[in-house]
Design a protein around this motif. Structure first.
Motif, mmCIF file in Angstrom:
data_model
loop_
_atom_site.group_PDB
_atom_site.id
_atom_site.type_symbol
_atom_site.label_atom_id
_atom_site.label_comp_id
_atom_site.label_asym_id
_atom_site.label_seq_id
_atom_site.Cartn_x
_atom_site.Cartn_y
_atom_site.Cartn_z
ATOM 1 N N SER A 68 -3.370 6.219 3.725
ATOM 2 C CA SER A 68 -2.935 5.036 2.985
ATOM 3 C C SER A 68 -3.892 4.776 1.835
ATOM 4 O O SER A 68 -5.020 5.289 1.811
ATOM 5 C CB SER A 68 -2.856 3.802 3.898
ATOM 6 O OG SER A 68 -4.145 3.473 4.382
ATOM 7 N N ALA A 69 -3.416 3.959 0.886
ATOM 8 C CA ALA A 69 -4.245 3.556 -0.251
ATOM 9 C C ALA A 69 -3.654 2.293 -0.848
ATOM 10 O O ALA A 69 -2.432 2.105 -0.843
ATOM 11 C CB ALA A 69 -4.325 4.658 -1.300
ATOM 12 N N ASN A 86 -7.885 5.378 2.382
ATOM 13 C CA ASN A 86 -8.320 5.203 3.760
ATOM 14 C C ASN A 86 -7.905 6.406 4.604
ATOM 15 O O ASN A 86 -6.786 6.934 4.450
ATOM 16 C CB ASN A 86 -7.707 3.930 4.367
ATOM 17 C CG ASN A 86 -8.084 2.683 3.593
ATOM 18 O OD1 ASN A 86 -9.232 2.507 3.189
ATOM 19 N ND2 ASN A 86 -7.116 1.805 3.372
ATOM 20 N N ASP A 87 -8.820 6.807 5.505
ATOM 21 C CA ASP A 87 -8.547 7.877 6.487
ATOM 22 C C ASP A 87 -8.012 9.127 5.800
ATOM 23 O O ASP A 87 -6.841 9.492 5.955
ATOM 24 C CB ASP A 87 -7.553 7.395 7.550
ATOM 25 C CG ASP A 87 -8.093 6.235 8.364
ATOM 26 O OD1 ASP A 87 -9.325 6.156 8.527
ATOM 27 O OD2 ASP A 87 -7.280 5.390 8.802
ATOM 28 N N ALA A 127 -4.749 11.300 1.970
ATOM 29 C CA ALA A 127 -5.113 10.082 2.686
ATOM 30 C C ALA A 127 -3.885 9.507 3.369
ATOM 31 O O ALA A 127 -2.748 9.714 2.932
ATOM 32 C CB ALA A 127 -5.715 9.055 1.732
ATOM 33 N N GLN A 138 0.822 -1.199 0.000
ATOM 34 C CA GLN A 138 0.000 0.000 0.000
ATOM 35 C C GLN A 138 0.862 1.257 0.000
ATOM 36 O O GLN A 138 2.012 1.258 0.445
ATOM 37 C CB GLN A 138 -0.926 0.010 1.214
ATOM 38 C CG GLN A 138 -0.200 0.025 2.548
ATOM 39 C CD GLN A 138 -1.143 0.044 3.735
ATOM 40 O OE1 GLN A 138 -2.357 0.135 3.571
ATOM 41 N NE2 GLN A 138 -0.592 -0.032 4.943
ATOM 42 N N GLU A 191 -13.459 7.835 5.833
ATOM 43 C CA GLU A 191 -12.696 6.701 6.341
ATOM 44 C C GLU A 191 -12.280 5.766 5.210
ATOM 45 O O GLU A 191 -11.224 5.128 5.275
ATOM 46 C CB GLU A 191 -13.516 5.927 7.376
ATOM 47 C CG GLU A 191 -13.777 6.707 8.646
ATOM 48 C CD GLU A 191 -14.509 5.877 9.677
ATOM 49 O OE1 GLU A 191 -14.808 4.685 9.371
ATOM 50 O OE2 GLU A 191 -14.779 6.390 10.771
ATOM 51 N N GLU A 192 -13.121 5.685 4.203
ATOM 52 C CA GLU A 192 -12.828 4.823 3.059
ATOM 53 C C GLU A 192 -13.472 5.419 1.816
ATOM 54 O O GLU A 192 -14.647 5.784 1.835
ATOM 55 C CB GLU A 192 -13.363 3.406 3.312
ATOM 56 C CG GLU A 192 -13.103 2.429 2.175
ATOM 57 C CD GLU A 192 -13.652 1.054 2.476
ATOM 58 O OE1 GLU A 192 -14.456 0.542 1.654
ATOM 59 O OE2 GLU A 192 -13.274 0.494 3.533
ATOM 60 N N GLN A 193 -12.686 5.517 0.757
ATOM 61 C CA GLN A 193 -13.187 6.077 -0.498
ATOM 62 C C GLN A 193 -12.490 5.400 -1.670
ATOM 63 O O GLN A 193 -11.277 5.209 -1.645
ATOM 64 C CB GLN A 193 -12.957 7.592 -0.561
ATOM 65 C CG GLN A 193 -13.560 8.252 -1.789
ATOM 66 C CD GLN A 193 -13.316 9.749 -1.804
ATOM 67 O OE1 GLN A 193 -12.365 10.226 -1.165
ATOM 68 N NE2 GLN A 193 -14.151 10.491 -2.503
ATOM 69 N N ARG A 194 -13.240 5.035 -2.678
ATOM 70 C CA ARG A 194 -12.686 4.371 -3.859
ATOM 71 C C ARG A 194 -12.691 5.333 -5.035
ATOM 72 O O ARG A 194 -13.726 5.921 -5.353
ATOM 73 C CB ARG A 194 -13.483 3.103 -4.186
ATOM 74 C CG ARG A 194 -13.402 2.064 -3.072
ATOM 75 C CD ARG A 194 -14.166 0.796 -3.405
ATOM 76 N NE ARG A 194 -14.038 -0.170 -2.305
ATOM 77 C CZ ARG A 194 -14.577 -1.378 -2.311
ATOM 78 N NH1 ARG A 194 -15.282 -1.786 -3.369
ATOM 79 N NH2 ARG A 194 -14.415 -2.191 -1.282
ATOM 80 N N GLN A 247 -8.410 2.238 -3.368
ATOM 81 C CA GLN A 247 -9.162 2.456 -2.136
ATOM 82 C C GLN A 247 -8.323 3.319 -1.197
ATOM 83 O O GLN A 247 -7.261 2.907 -0.734
ATOM 84 C CB GLN A 247 -9.520 1.127 -1.459
ATOM 85 C CG GLN A 247 -10.276 1.332 -0.139
ATOM 86 C CD GLN A 247 -10.800 0.039 0.436
ATOM 87 O OE1 GLN A 247 -11.437 -0.747 -0.261
ATOM 88 N NE2 GLN A 247 -10.526 -0.194 1.725
#
Length: 404
Positions: A236-237, A249-250, A234, A214, A269-272, A247
């Protein structure tokens, strides 16, 4: 009397069995090789093998052996690892020795034939100079195919394995991916609010670290409408292979208004996001051009082109075209060495070796200059790779015409 008749029957010559060619039609498809072609080919084989051994030994001693000895004394490289690395680097140096050996073999063999008067005898029988160099051209084409096969199948993996073995033996970090500062700039069509469409920077991707799975500490900026529209940050992804999306995260998304101020701030919190996979491919590819074959290098060039790194793209494009052009050095050196060897003066092995070194040095200087011109954009990468071959082929043709 019966005994005498038996002896007479034994002394009678037996009729030779005739070969029925009609029953073996495949023989008519096999081209016959003349005695002259076989003779000239046999003359070139021994100098060629000598050249491969000599040039490979010199290149290995200068390019690898001294370095390995230094690493054994200074860095504590063990003997077994040094032997492994030495063997893995051998194919890469052999590839460079093949064209040199072709030059040496044609120069020495045709010089020997010329000094013994055999070239004169063959030409007095009506055989032209262009026909005499036929075996040299055939040998060079065979070696060109061998060089191309080595470059595609053996050399890239051997070079990569040698690098990996060396790092492991020295207890160095041996990541198979880029760990820090992953940049990727996506270019494409920009649609302005007034309907205009232009090519330019669409999206900029940056990750501070990558752990092999990631991306960490990411920033993505969107310029799809001509100006900065959105910033996504973000922690992480990672890439979802099944859905071909990233995806995140945070993170936080900042919507930018036309006047440059924040229009809205959205935390998630989560986005794609449907972004290209190219940043992941760039981070995972840590091999140099010498450690990739043509297909792998072509794919890497395309990734670099999408990222907008023009300087790196030109460099790799020149190297890609050289992978096509370099095997044909064998043909170039055959057409240069054969007419030089046909001169009336006798060329010994030592003199032929020295003359070969001078010609090789001149060729690689020309190759370096053309490659540099291609990398800075003065000439096209295709021209930069093939121009040295074209120049030397012209010189070889001129030498042949003068000998003729």
């Amino acid at each position: 009397m019966a005994t005498v008749n038996k002896l007479r029957d034994r002394r009678k010559p037996k009729k030779a069995k005739q070969l029925n060619v009609s029953n073996r039609p495949l023989l008519a498809l096999v081209p016959s090789i003349s005695i002259m072609d076989r003779y000239l080919s046999y003359e070139m084989i021994a100098p060629f093998m000598f050249g491969v051994g000599a040039f490979t030994s010199i290149a290995l001693a200068i390019g690898s052996l001294f370095e390995l000895v230094r690493l054994m004394t200074d860095a504590g490289l063990d003997l077994w690892s040094a032997i492994q690395i030495f063997g893995l680097r051998l194919p890469g140096f052999m590839v460079y020795s093949f064209p040199m050996a072709v030059l040496l073999s044609t120069l020495i063999s045709y010089s020997r034939l010329s000094s013994d008067g055999e070239i004169t005898a063959l030409r007095s029988c009506g055989i032209s100079v262009y026909r005499l160099v036929g075996p040299a051209i055939a040998l060079s084409l065979i070696v060109s195919g061998l060089t191309f096969a080595f470059n595609e199948v053996i050399v890239p993996s051997a070079n990569w394995q040698a690098k990996t073995t060396l790092r492991t033996a020295l207890n160095e970090d041996n990541p198979l991916f880029k760990t820090n500062d992953i940049f990727y700039n996506q270019y494409g069509d920009i649609v302005y609010p007034d309907g205009r469409v232009e090519s330019g920077l669409v999206r900029s991707f940056y990750a501070r670290r990558f752990d092999g799975t990631q991306m960490i500490d990411l920033t993505v900026m969107d310029f799809s409408q001509g100006s900065l529209q959105q910033i996504s940050v973000a922690k992480s992804a990672f890439w979802l292979t099944s859905q071909n999306v990233w995806q995140f995260n945070d993170g936080t998304t900042y919507i930018i208004s036309p006047d440059g101020s924040y229009q809205s701030i959205l935390s998630f919190e989560e986005q794609r996001l449907k972004l290209p996979r190219a940043p992941l491919d760039l981070a995972q590819e840590q091999r140099s051009s010498d450690e990739m074959n043509i297909r792998e290098l072509s794919r890497h060039v395309e990734l670099i082109r999408q990222s907008g790194n023009i300087k790196e793209e030109r460099k790799l494009e020149v190297r890609l075209q050289q992978k096509y052009a370099l095997p044909f050095i064998c043909l170039v050196f055959a057409l240069v060495g054969a007419p030089l060897g046909m001169r009336p003066q006798r060329t010994s092995t030592a003199l032929g070796f020295g003359l070969s070194v001078l010609i090789i040095f001149g060729y690689y200087v020309l190759l370096f200059i053309c490659g540099a011109l291609g990398q800075v954009g003065i000439i096209a990468p295709l021209v930069a790779a093939w121009l040295p071959n074209i120049i030397c082929l012209s010189i070889g043709g001129l030498l042949l015409s003068r000998v003729n």
